[in-house]
Scaffold this motif. Sequence first.
Motif, mmCIF file in Angstrom:
data_model
loop_
_atom_site.group_PDB
_atom_site.id
_atom_site.type_symbol
_atom_site.label_atom_id
_atom_site.label_comp_id
_atom_site.label_asym_id
_atom_site.label_seq_id
_atom_site.Cartn_x
_atom_site.Cartn_y
_atom_site.Cartn_z
ATOM 1 N N TYR A 287 -11.817 3.766 2.035
ATOM 2 C CA TYR A 287 -11.313 4.467 3.220
ATOM 3 C C TYR A 287 -10.708 5.798 2.796
ATOM 4 C CZ TYR A 287 -10.543 -0.504 4.621
ATOM 5 O OH TYR A 287 -10.619 -1.852 4.849
ATOM 6 N N PHE A 288 -10.936 6.829 3.597
ATOM 7 C CA PHE A 288 -10.218 8.062 3.361
ATOM 8 C C PHE A 288 -8.869 7.969 4.075
ATOM 9 C CE2 PHE A 288 -12.710 10.816 0.590
ATOM 10 C CZ PHE A 288 -13.675 9.879 0.260
ATOM 11 N N ASN A 289 -8.656 8.615 5.204
ATOM 12 C CA ASN A 289 -7.325 8.522 5.827
ATOM 13 C C ASN A 289 -7.415 7.946 7.237
ATOM 14 O OD1 ASN A 289 -7.105 10.469 3.525
ATOM 15 N ND2 ASN A 289 -4.944 10.446 4.189
ATOM 16 N N TYR B 33 -0.404 1.819 -7.180
ATOM 17 C CA TYR B 33 -1.147 1.359 -5.981
ATOM 18 C C TYR B 33 -2.629 1.699 -6.143
ATOM 19 C CZ TYR B 33 -3.436 1.843 -1.498
ATOM 20 O OH TYR B 33 -4.377 1.783 -0.485
ATOM 21 N N LYS C 250 0.795 -1.238 0.000
ATOM 22 C CA LYS C 250 0.000 0.000 0.000
ATOM 23 C C LYS C 250 0.827 1.287 0.000
ATOM 24 C CE LYS C 250 0.131 0.749 4.832
ATOM 25 N NZ LYS C 250 -0.439 1.507 5.942
ATOM 26 N N ARG D 259 -7.064 16.675 4.349
ATOM 27 C CA ARG D 259 -7.531 15.311 4.190
ATOM 28 C C ARG D 259 -8.654 15.007 5.188
ATOM 29 N NH1 ARG D 259 -4.786 16.057 0.553
ATOM 30 N NH2 ARG D 259 -3.166 14.773 -0.443
ATOM 31 N N TYR E 224 4.208 9.466 11.136
ATOM 32 C CA TYR E 224 5.436 10.277 11.108
ATOM 33 C C TYR E 224 5.427 11.304 12.243
ATOM 34 C CZ TYR E 224 9.803 11.514 8.889
ATOM 35 O OH TYR E 224 11.152 11.652 8.621
ATOM 36 N N CYS F 203 -9.099 16.682 -0.079
ATOM 37 C CA CYS F 203 -9.970 15.531 -0.317
ATOM 38 C C CYS F 203 -10.674 15.182 0.982
ATOM 39 C CB CYS F 203 -9.164 14.332 -0.813
ATOM 40 S SG CYS F 203 -10.215 12.946 -1.278
ATOM 41 N N VAL G 225 6.822 18.859 5.894
ATOM 42 C CA VAL G 225 5.450 19.145 5.471
ATOM 43 C C VAL G 225 5.479 19.352 3.958
ATOM 44 C CG1 VAL G 225 3.529 20.785 5.629
ATOM 45 C CG2 VAL G 225 4.847 20.164 7.700
ATOM 46 N N ALA H 168 -9.974 6.022 -1.018
ATOM 47 C CA ALA H 168 -10.363 7.283 -1.674
ATOM 48 C C ALA H 168 -9.459 7.565 -2.862
ATOM 49 C CB ALA H 168 -10.259 8.419 -0.667
ATOM 50 N N ARG I 159 4.774 16.823 -2.533
ATOM 51 C CA ARG I 159 5.077 15.421 -2.903
ATOM 52 C C ARG I 159 4.330 15.110 -4.195
ATOM 53 N NH1 ARG I 159 3.153 10.838 1.324
ATOM 54 N NH2 ARG I 159 1.129 11.700 0.705
ATOM 55 N N LEU J 185 9.540 16.551 11.027
ATOM 56 C CA LEU J 185 8.544 16.215 9.999
ATOM 57 C C LEU J 185 8.736 17.134 8.797
ATOM 58 C CD1 LEU J 185 5.697 14.964 9.070
ATOM 59 C CD2 LEU J 185 4.716 17.019 10.117
ATOM 60 N N VAL K 126 -2.613 19.578 7.258
ATOM 61 C CA VAL K 126 -1.417 18.990 7.872
ATOM 62 C C VAL K 126 -1.063 19.756 9.147
ATOM 63 C CG1 VAL K 126 1.044 18.534 7.561
ATOM 64 C CG2 VAL K 126 -0.542 18.133 5.658
ATOM 65 N N TYR L 25 -9.473 12.631 7.902
ATOM 66 C CA TYR L 25 -8.911 11.605 8.786
ATOM 67 C C TYR L 25 -10.052 10.907 9.515
ATOM 68 C CZ TYR L 25 -4.612 13.885 7.561
ATOM 69 O OH TYR L 25 -3.563 14.415 6.827
HETATM 70 C C1 LIG Z 1 -7.176 10.994 -0.333
HETATM 71 C C2 LIG Z 1 -6.350 9.776 -0.612
HETATM 72 O O1 LIG Z 1 -6.084 9.400 -1.745
HETATM 73 N N1 LIG Z 1 -5.934 9.090 0.486
HETATM 74 C C3 LIG Z 1 -5.130 7.873 0.307
HETATM 75 C C4 LIG Z 1 -3.637 8.248 0.338
HETATM 76 O O2 LIG Z 1 -3.419 8.914 1.544
HETATM 77 P P1 LIG Z 1 -2.635 10.324 1.624
HETATM 78 O O3 LIG Z 1 -1.564 10.424 0.602
HETATM 79 O O4 LIG Z 1 -3.665 11.389 1.694
HETATM 80 O O5 LIG Z 1 -2.022 10.094 3.105
HETATM 81 P P2 LIG Z 1 -0.653 10.617 3.736
HETATM 82 O O6 LIG Z 1 -0.775 10.351 5.185
HETATM 83 O O7 LIG Z 1 0.527 10.066 3.024
HETATM 84 O O8 LIG Z 1 -0.684 12.227 3.454
HETATM 85 C C5 LIG Z 1 -1.663 13.026 4.106
HETATM 86 C C6 LIG Z 1 -1.220 14.479 3.997
HETATM 87 O O9 LIG Z 1 -0.028 14.658 4.749
HETATM 88 C C7 LIG Z 1 1.032 15.145 3.950
HETATM 89 N N2 LIG Z 1 2.261 14.523 4.435
HETATM 90 C C8 LIG Z 1 2.366 13.168 4.519
HETATM 91 C C9 LIG Z 1 3.522 12.596 5.024
HETATM 92 C C10 LIG Z 1 4.591 13.428 5.449
HETATM 93 O O10 LIG Z 1 5.660 12.978 5.903
HETATM 94 N N3 LIG Z 1 4.446 14.800 5.341
HETATM 95 C C11 LIG Z 1 3.300 15.366 4.846
HETATM 96 O O11 LIG Z 1 3.183 16.584 4.761
HETATM 97 C C12 LIG Z 1 0.659 14.791 2.526
HETATM 98 O O12 LIG Z 1 1.215 15.716 1.600
HETATM 99 C C13 LIG Z 1 -0.876 14.897 2.571
HETATM 100 O O13 LIG Z 1 -1.254 16.244 2.399
HETATM 101 O O14 LIG Z 1 -2.836 7.070 0.347
HETATM 102 C C14 LIG Z 1 -3.102 6.212 1.477
HETATM 103 C C15 LIG Z 1 -2.156 5.026 1.412
HETATM 104 O O15 LIG Z 1 -0.841 5.565 1.682
HETATM 105 C C16 LIG Z 1 -4.546 5.740 1.434
HETATM 106 O O16 LIG Z 1 -4.799 4.941 0.305
HETATM 107 C C17 LIG Z 1 -5.472 6.934 1.435
HETATM 108 O O17 LIG Z 1 -6.842 6.475 1.258
#
Ligand SMILES: CC(=O)N[C@H]1[C@@H](OP(=O)(O)OP(=O)(O)OC[C@H]2O[C@@H](n3ccc(=O)[nH]c3=O)[C@H](O)[C@@H]2O)O[C@H](CO)[C@H](O)[C@@H]1O
Length: 351
Positions: free
Chosen positions: A187-189, A159, A94, A241, A213, A311, A227, A135, A304, A225, A281, A243
């Motif tokens: 699932y969302f987050n 993925y 994943k 997001r 993290y 979302c 961001v 999501a 990233r 961290l 965030v 959560y």
């Molecule tokens: C909306 C969406 O598609 N969500 C999917 C996506 O999550 P996300 O990519 O939304 O989850 P994530 O926790 O990787 O990121 C959430 C938010 O935190 C930010 N961020 C994350 C890590 C970090 O070190 N720093 C930082 O700033 C990132 O840019 C985002 O804005 O992928 C996940 C698997 O990994 C799941 O499948 C989620 O369902």
Amino acid sequence: MAPPTVLVTGGAGYIGSHTVLEMLNAGYNVICVDNLCNAYSGGAAKLPEALSRVQEITGKKVNFYRVDITDREQVRSVFQEHKIDMVAHFAALKAVGESCRIPLQYYHNNMTGTNVLLEAMADNNVFKFVYSSSATVYGEPKFLPVTEEHPTGNCTSPYGKTKYFTEEILKDLCKSDKRWAVVSLRYFNPVGAHISGRIGEDPNGEPNNLMPYIAQVAVGRRPCLSVYGSDFPTKDGTGVRDYIHIVDLAEGHVKALDKLRNIAETGFFAYNLGSGSGCSVLELVHAFERASGKKVNYQLVDRRAGDVATCFADAQLAERALGWKATRGIDKMCEDTWRWQSQNPNGYANK
Ligand SMILES: CC(=O)N[C@H]1[C@@H](OP(=O)(O)OP(=O)(O)OC[C@H]2O[C@@H](n3ccc(=O)[nH]c3=O)[C@H](O)[C@@H]2O)O[C@H](CO)[C@H](O)[C@@H]1O
Ligand SMILES: NC(=O)c1ccc[n+]([C@@H]2O[C@H](COP(=O)([O-])OP(=O)(O)OC[C@H]3O[C@@H](n4cnc5c(N)ncnc54)[C@H](O)[C@@H]3O)[C@@H](O)[C@H]2O)c1
């Protein structure tokens, strides 16, 4: 009448273990399979550590087999050993970024594995299936909040495509054979941990996702961290997001099993599992600092690849169809995450 038996794939993982706990509490019998590629095995012990703790918390037995779902014979042997009534399918790779580097391994593991599982189900007259979708199948949202009617397939990673392609396979399967009853939970987050602090999210290596993290920075395992992006068109420039507390998510699966158990209706159903609200965030960072009493060091860096700005879900359909609604808010998600991380600074590795 004996309670139904659910085969749970990926049951030793983060979402699987929390869902197994709620299924046991709801009276279901549970058979778990997992190849432990992303779960702490706890050495030669028969049960992976997360499931051993689920047994400790619930006082109920967990049947576990170390099985790779891409291995046809291993999967068949489980169906020969037990009368399975329904399947909840969590097993998958994943990591979004990793899937861009090794797409073939993702398509093999997530797609071939699911097909092997579905064939074994059909051969054993098992047609009730709960699928872990995401999501991410919606891609960049065209409107918000995202409803189940939002177009799917515009995925930004291999993925995400494995989730989308699997949903399409499941729709075709249901069209071809009316015995199939499939609930795909998008699932969302998912974040947080069981209130006991004994089970939680324990990613291998550097966490890909935000909440683990943050927790590892707060507990001192990581210095800072990053961001990803502070120039999004959002309230504070950082990504927004939806959560959802892991226990709310797990309870949503029990509601899905209850629906499959009790209905004569068959076919394909998809439901968003989200809180219905967005959190940035930096809002999550500050909520975690309040919950933990710890400073979370962070630096603003570039976006990233593949990240969307905002979302969040419209989760009303799950409320109507499953009688399910998320009830735990951001502060509770942070409190429960901190209890798990502070009691287990190195995850399951420290007993
Ligand atoms: C909306 C969406 O598609 N969500 C999917 C996506 O999550 P996300 O990519 O939304 O989850 P994530 O926790 O990787 O990121 C959430 C938010 O935190 C930010 N961020 C994350 C890590 C970090 O070190 N720093 C930082 O700033 C990132 O840019 C985002 O804005 O992928 C996940 C698997 O990994 C799941 O499948 C989620 O369902
Ligand atoms: N965590 C999230 O943000 C999120 C969001 C949306 C969807 N999902 C989906 O939910 C499911 C569970 O996610 P998670 O966060 O608990 O991940 P996880 O890695 O903690 O759990 C997945 C489990 O599946 C096992 N597994 C993987 N491939 C396997 C195989 N071939 N055979 C047997 N076991 C195998 C792993 O060892 C692991 O224990 C996955 O399908 C994931 O795509 C997760």
